[in-house]
Design a protein around this motif. Structure first.
Motif, PDB file in Angstrom:
ATOM      1  N   ASP A 196       0.826  -1.206   0.000  1.00  0.00           N
ATOM      2  CA  ASP A 196       0.000   0.000   0.000  1.00  0.00           C
ATOM      3  C   ASP A 196       0.859   1.254   0.000  1.00  0.00           C
ATOM      4  O   ASP A 196       0.586   2.213  -0.721  1.00  0.00           O
ATOM      5  CB  ASP A 196      -0.932   0.006   1.216  1.00  0.00           C
TER       6      ASP A 196
ATOM      7  N   ALA B 236       2.353   1.737  -3.389  1.00  0.00           N
ATOM      8  CA  ALA B 236       1.353   2.228  -4.338  1.00  0.00           C
ATOM      9  C   ALA B 236       1.094   3.720  -4.140  1.00  0.00           C
ATOM     10  O   ALA B 236       0.942   4.467  -5.114  1.00  0.00           O
ATOM     11  CB  ALA B 236       0.054   1.442  -4.176  1.00  0.00           C
ATOM     12  N   GLU B 237       1.053   4.162  -2.870  1.00  0.00           N
ATOM     13  CA  GLU B 237       0.854   5.584  -2.616  1.00  0.00           C
ATOM     14  C   GLU B 237       2.016   6.412  -3.145  1.00  0.00           C
ATOM     15  O   GLU B 237       1.823   7.457  -3.757  1.00  0.00           O
ATOM     16  CB  GLU B 237       0.693   5.820  -1.117  1.00  0.00           C
TER      17      GLU B 237
ATOM     18  N   THR C 201       4.079   5.595  -5.550  1.00  0.00           N
ATOM     19  CA  THR C 201       4.023   5.543  -7.011  1.00  0.00           C
ATOM     20  C   THR C 201       2.978   6.513  -7.543  1.00  0.00           C
ATOM     21  O   THR C 201       3.218   7.214  -8.532  1.00  0.00           O
ATOM     22  CB  THR C 201       3.703   4.117  -7.482  1.00  0.00           C
ATOM     23  N   ALA C 202       1.836   6.571  -6.867  1.00  0.00           N
ATOM     24  CA  ALA C 202       0.790   7.505  -7.300  1.00  0.00           C
ATOM     25  C   ALA C 202       1.256   8.947  -7.147  1.00  0.00           C
ATOM     26  O   ALA C 202       0.990   9.787  -8.021  1.00  0.00           O
ATOM     27  CB  ALA C 202      -0.483   7.269  -6.496  1.00  0.00           C
ATOM     28  N   GLU C 203       1.951   9.242  -6.058  1.00  0.00           N
ATOM     29  CA  GLU C 203       2.471  10.605  -5.887  1.00  0.00           C
ATOM     30  C   GLU C 203       3.496  10.938  -6.955  1.00  0.00           C
ATOM     31  O   GLU C 203       3.504  12.040  -7.496  1.00  0.00           O
ATOM     32  CB  GLU C 203       3.107  10.750  -4.506  1.00  0.00           C
TER      33      GLU C 203
ATOM     34  N   SER D  74       3.850   9.581  -9.987  1.00  0.00           N
ATOM     35  CA  SER D  74       3.245   9.725 -11.308  1.00  0.00           C
ATOM     36  C   SER D  74       2.368  10.967 -11.353  1.00  0.00           C
ATOM     37  O   SER D  74       2.222  11.577 -12.406  1.00  0.00           O
ATOM     38  CB  SER D  74       2.447   8.476 -11.674  1.00  0.00           C
ATOM     39  N   GLY D  75       1.811  11.359 -10.222  1.00  0.00           N
ATOM     40  CA  GLY D  75       1.021  12.590 -10.165  1.00  0.00           C
ATOM     41  C   GLY D  75       1.889  13.809 -10.372  1.00  0.00           C
ATOM     42  O   GLY D  75       1.481  14.779 -10.992  1.00  0.00           O
TER      43      GLY D  75
END
Length: 104
Positions: free
Chosen positions: A53, A56-57, A59-61, A63-64
């Protein structure tokens, strides 16, 4: 002189007692060991989920932050400037088809 008891007689007496004591003892040891293994597996699985988790967070940051690019720095803004990579270095220019071929 004390009487000598043959070893096989000692074995005949001790074996049933050892069986009555050792069997429940071993059963308890095995039962406890299996319970510990199940608990350790459960804790390891929960820790693994937590790490996934978190990854994933992050990675999302990441890519954001890649999506929010200044339009003046992008290659397709029409100003003729090449885009910049995240670290500030110029982005690589894509090769065109046949750029290295000699004509003729």
């Amino acid at each position: 002189m004390p009487p000598v008891v043959p070893p096989f007689l000692v074995g005949l007496i001790v074996a049933p007692l050892a069986k009555r004591i050792a069997k429940p003892l071993l059963r308890g040891i095995v039962k406890t060991s299996i319970g510990l293994v199940v608990e350790v597996k459960k804790v390891a699985h929960e820790a693994s989920e937590g790490i996934q988790d978190l990854a994933a967070e992050v990675t999302a940051e990441m890519s954001g932050s890649d999506v929010a690019v200044d339009p003046a720095d992008s290659a397709d803004s029409g100003n003729g400037k090449a885009g910049k990579a995240r670290n500030g270095a110029p982005a690589p220019v894509p090769a065109t088809v046949g750029s290295g071929a000699k004509s003729g």
